[in-house]
Design a protein around this motif. Structure first.
Motif, PDB file in Angstrom:
ATOM      1  N   GLU A 208      22.631  53.354  41.779  1.00  0.00           N
ATOM      2  CA  GLU A 208      23.688  54.370  41.717  1.00  0.00           C
ATOM      3  C   GLU A 208      23.862  55.094  43.042  1.00  0.00           C
ATOM      4  N   ASN A 209      23.647  54.375  44.144  1.00  0.00           N
ATOM      5  CA  ASN A 209      23.828  55.004  45.447  1.00  0.00           C
ATOM      6  C   ASN A 209      25.298  54.962  45.869  1.00  0.00           C
ATOM      7  N   GLU A 210      25.577  55.498  47.060  1.00  0.00           N
ATOM      8  CA  GLU A 210      26.960  55.615  47.518  1.00  0.00           C
ATOM      9  C   GLU A 210      27.581  54.246  47.784  1.00  0.00           C
ATOM     10  N   ILE A 211      26.778  53.283  48.227  1.00  0.00           N
ATOM     11  CA  ILE A 211      27.317  51.948  48.527  1.00  0.00           C
ATOM     12  C   ILE A 211      27.882  51.307  47.267  1.00  0.00           C
ATOM     13  N   HIS A 212      27.175  51.486  46.150  1.00  0.00           N
ATOM     14  CA  HIS A 212      27.653  50.909  44.898  1.00  0.00           C
ATOM     15  C   HIS A 212      28.988  51.522  44.489  1.00  0.00           C
ATOM     16  N   TRP A 213      29.092  52.829  44.578  1.00  0.00           N
ATOM     17  CA  TRP A 213      30.346  53.494  44.249  1.00  0.00           C
ATOM     18  C   TRP A 213      31.451  53.082  45.221  1.00  0.00           C
ATOM     19  N   PHE A 214      31.104  52.951  46.493  1.00  0.00           N
ATOM     20  CA  PHE A 214      32.093  52.563  47.492  1.00  0.00           C
ATOM     21  C   PHE A 214      32.612  51.156  47.226  1.00  0.00           C
ATOM     22  N   SER A 215      31.750  50.266  46.799  1.00  0.00           N
ATOM     23  CA  SER A 215      32.182  48.898  46.508  1.00  0.00           C
ATOM     24  C   SER A 215      33.167  48.870  45.341  1.00  0.00           C
ATOM     25  N   ILE A 216      32.913  49.712  44.325  1.00  0.00           N
ATOM     26  CA  ILE A 216      33.843  49.790  43.205  1.00  0.00           C
ATOM     27  C   ILE A 216      35.202  50.303  43.673  1.00  0.00           C
ATOM     28  N   LEU A 217      35.184  51.352  44.501  1.00  0.00           N
ATOM     29  CA  LEU A 217      36.437  51.892  45.028  1.00  0.00           C
ATOM     30  C   LEU A 217      37.166  50.865  45.880  1.00  0.00           C
TER      31      LEU A 217
ATOM     32  N   TYR B 263      24.851  41.321  44.941  1.00  0.00           N
ATOM     33  CA  TYR B 263      23.569  41.719  45.533  1.00  0.00           C
ATOM     34  C   TYR B 263      22.678  42.394  44.494  1.00  0.00           C
ATOM     35  N   PHE B 264      23.259  43.287  43.704  1.00  0.00           N
ATOM     36  CA  PHE B 264      22.464  43.981  42.681  1.00  0.00           C
ATOM     37  C   PHE B 264      22.048  43.033  41.562  1.00  0.00           C
ATOM     38  N   VAL B 265      22.929  42.106  41.195  1.00  0.00           N
ATOM     39  CA  VAL B 265      22.587  41.143  40.150  1.00  0.00           C
ATOM     40  C   VAL B 265      21.460  40.224  40.620  1.00  0.00           C
ATOM     41  N   PHE B 266      21.547  39.721  41.843  1.00  0.00           N
ATOM     42  CA  PHE B 266      20.501  38.839  42.362  1.00  0.00           C
ATOM     43  C   PHE B 266      19.188  39.587  42.533  1.00  0.00           C
ATOM     44  N   ALA B 267      19.274  40.852  42.932  1.00  0.00           N
ATOM     45  CA  ALA B 267      18.048  41.640  43.076  1.00  0.00           C
ATOM     46  C   ALA B 267      17.355  41.824  41.737  1.00  0.00           C
ATOM     47  N   SER B 268      18.122  42.049  40.673  1.00  0.00           N
ATOM     48  CA  SER B 268      17.515  42.234  39.356  1.00  0.00           C
ATOM     49  C   SER B 268      16.998  40.921  38.780  1.00  0.00           C
ATOM     50  N   LEU B 269      17.603  39.794  39.177  1.00  0.00           N
ATOM     51  CA  LEU B 269      17.161  38.503  38.653  1.00  0.00           C
ATOM     52  C   LEU B 269      15.915  37.977  39.354  1.00  0.00           C
ATOM     53  N   TRP B 270      15.814  38.196  40.666  1.00  0.00           N
ATOM     54  CA  TRP B 270      14.789  37.509  41.442  1.00  0.00           C
ATOM     55  C   TRP B 270      13.789  38.432  42.108  1.00  0.00           C
TER      56      TRP B 270
ATOM     57  N   GLY C 172      39.383  31.409  46.748  1.00  0.00           N
ATOM     58  CA  GLY C 172      38.195  32.064  46.218  1.00  0.00           C
ATOM     59  C   GLY C 172      37.646  33.182  47.075  1.00  0.00           C
ATOM     60  N   LEU C 173      38.211  33.385  48.260  1.00  0.00           N
ATOM     61  CA  LEU C 173      37.652  34.386  49.177  1.00  0.00           C
ATOM     62  C   LEU C 173      37.818  35.809  48.655  1.00  0.00           C
ATOM     63  N   LEU C 174      39.023  36.177  48.257  1.00  0.00           N
ATOM     64  CA  LEU C 174      39.255  37.548  47.794  1.00  0.00           C
ATOM     65  C   LEU C 174      38.551  37.850  46.468  1.00  0.00           C
ATOM     66  N   PRO C 175      38.560  36.940  45.474  1.00  0.00           N
ATOM     67  CA  PRO C 175      37.761  37.220  44.275  1.00  0.00           C
ATOM     68  C   PRO C 175      36.278  37.395  44.584  1.00  0.00           C
ATOM     69  N   PHE C 176      35.744  36.598  45.496  1.00  0.00           N
ATOM     70  CA  PHE C 176      34.341  36.774  45.865  1.00  0.00           C
ATOM     71  C   PHE C 176      34.125  38.109  46.568  1.00  0.00           C
ATOM     72  N   ALA C 177      35.074  38.484  47.435  1.00  0.00           N
ATOM     73  CA  ALA C 177      34.947  39.769  48.131  1.00  0.00           C
ATOM     74  C   ALA C 177      34.931  40.931  47.142  1.00  0.00           C
ATOM     75  N   SER C 178      35.629  40.791  46.011  1.00  0.00           N
ATOM     76  CA  SER C 178      35.680  41.880  45.036  1.00  0.00           C
ATOM     77  C   SER C 178      34.369  42.039  44.269  1.00  0.00           C
ATOM     78  N   ILE C 179      33.526  40.986  44.244  1.00  0.00           N
ATOM     79  CA  ILE C 179      32.258  41.071  43.509  1.00  0.00           C
ATOM     80  C   ILE C 179      31.055  40.935  44.437  1.00  0.00           C
ATOM     81  N   PHE C 180      31.294  40.938  45.745  1.00  0.00           N
ATOM     82  CA  PHE C 180      30.215  40.662  46.703  1.00  0.00           C
ATOM     83  C   PHE C 180      29.058  41.646  46.561  1.00  0.00           C
TER      84      PHE C 180
END
Length: 432
Positions: free
Chosen positions: A59-68, A308-315, A296-304
């Protein structure tokens, strides 16, 4: 030392630590002792899992910024698509609707005319490998509903606090939503005058499950060879197979039959000509392969960032993903961005007088999974310390399974969005 915290008659947390480590020496006898410390706490049993949640990380600022940033991307893309629909297409309609009785002017217009209207006699021509396209589009529609249900369930009922709850929910929801894949696939196949509908039905019911089973079989064999505790028990495999055989398979077959009868009537706005129209040579950036890769570039950019958070929680060790509200927003953004980008790619392709838009729209959206897998390769080398055949195969094997699901889901969403777009624009023109 065992430090146990409790609330009334329920254990909330247990911590194991050592106080005075002693070196191991051959022939020396060690006296093993332990102590237990009980401490009361005000933490309720329902909140016992909160100690493992990293609030600062998720819940840091980067996460909120990515959503925005993703929301701003949605606004930009929807505005761009709206401009095409309201301005560019309106001008095209005006040009195509213009009637001129002067034969000389008419011949001049015919010579100079170009654009998407010229392919009206071929744009609804059935694509190659229609059965496979119907299967992946139906499966992708099912996966989209599945992901939405799982995210909402995890958000409402805090499934991350129960081990295996999300996987179990995913398997059950997949079986129960199999009707959707059959319905979408059956309707699509029948509308395109497909003849071997049984082949399409079997492909829809078995394509994605068998892909996952094949990858899981290889990984399970490696785990058995290494005698790992990650081996999936035979009983679990049998239960999953029984769920697929007696719930998923019949529902998929039922959905195919219903889809063929309820939504399988051909309703193309334009008649398909008997002789295919030759496709002219265009610039390299208007080729289907280039449009598919760029799409696929822009859809990937929207979830990039979320990846990171999903991979961190998985691995990563002791990192538990729990911000499913974020994931729900990102998933909605992904759907909107995928539809908008695929519509743009389809418009450019048709404007280049190339009517092979069906598979191009699918791969344009599905290429998002390619960039996710490339990111997974980077994450493996930069963020993890995995090595050896066992860890490497598990990482890339399960990531491949995940990316296949992402690709099929995004591809289906892109195709369905483009299909609505193509039908909408050709319904408003006067076809010869």
């Amino acid at each position: 030392m065992l430090h146990i915290t409790y609330n009334r008659d329920q254990i909330i947390h247990l911590n194991l630590s050592q106080e005075i480590p002693k070196p191991l020496e051959e022939g020396r006898t060690l006296n093993m002792t332990y102590s237990v410390k009980w401490s009361p706490t005000e933490v309720s049993y329902a909140q016992r899992f909160n100690v493992y949640l990293d609030y600062y990380f998720f819940e840091n600022e980067i996460h909120w910024f990515s959503i925005l940033n993703s929301i701003m991307m949605v606004i930009f893309l929807t505005g761009l698509v709206s401009m095409i629909l309201m301005r560019t297409l309106r001008n095209d309609y005006a040009k195509y609707a213009r009637e001129n009785d002067d034969m000389e002017t008419l011949e001049k217009d015919v010579i100079e005319e170009s654009g998407w209207k010229l392919v009206h006699g071929d744009v609804f021509r059935p694509p190659q490998n229609l059965a496979l396209l119907s299967a992946v589009v139906g499966t992708g529609a099912q996966l989209a509903i599945l992901v939405l249900l799982v995210i909402i369930s995890a958000y409402l009922w805090r499934m991350y606090t129960r081990r295996g709850a999300i996987i179990t929910t995913s398997i059950v929801c997949y079986a129960l939503t199999s009707f959707i894949s059959g319905y979408v696939s059956g309707g699509l196949y029948s509308r395109n005058a497909g003849e071997n509908w049984i082949k399409s039905m079997v492909l829809t019911a078995s394509f994605f499950p068998f892909l996952c089973f094949g990858i899981g079989f290889v990984l399970n064999s490696i785990a058995i060879f290494y005698e790992s505790i990650t081996v999936i028990p035979l009983g679990t495999i049998v239960v999953v197979f029984v769920i697929w055989l007696f719930i998923s398979l019949p529902l998929s077959f039922l959905g195919t039959v219903v889809g063929r009868n309820w939504s399988g009537t051909p309703d193309n706005p334009c008649r398909v000509k008997n002789i295919p129209r030759p496709i002219p040579e265009k610039k390299w950036y208007l080729r289907p392969s280039v449009i598919s890769l760029v799409g696929g570039l822009l859809p990937f950019a929207s979830i990039f960032i979320e990846m990171y958070f999903v991979f961190a929680s998985l691995w990563n060790y002791m990192v538990h993903y729990y911000v499913y509200g974020f994931m729900l927003l990102v998933f909605i953004v992904l759907i909107i961005v995928t539809v908008c980008v695929t519509i743009l790619g389809t418009y450019f392709l048709l404007n280049a007088e190339n009517y092979h838009w069906q598979w191009t729209s699918f791969f344009s959206a599905a290429s998002t999974a390619l960039y996710v897998y490339l990111y997974a390769i980077y994450y493996y080398h930069a963020k993890t310390r995995m090595s050896g055949l066992f860890q490497t195969s598990f990482y890339f094997g399960y990531t491949l399974m995940f990316c296949l699901g992402v690709g099929i889901l995004c591809g289906a969403v892109g195709y369905l969005g483009s299909n609505l777009f193509v039908r909408r624009i050709f319904r408003n023109i006067k076809c010869d």
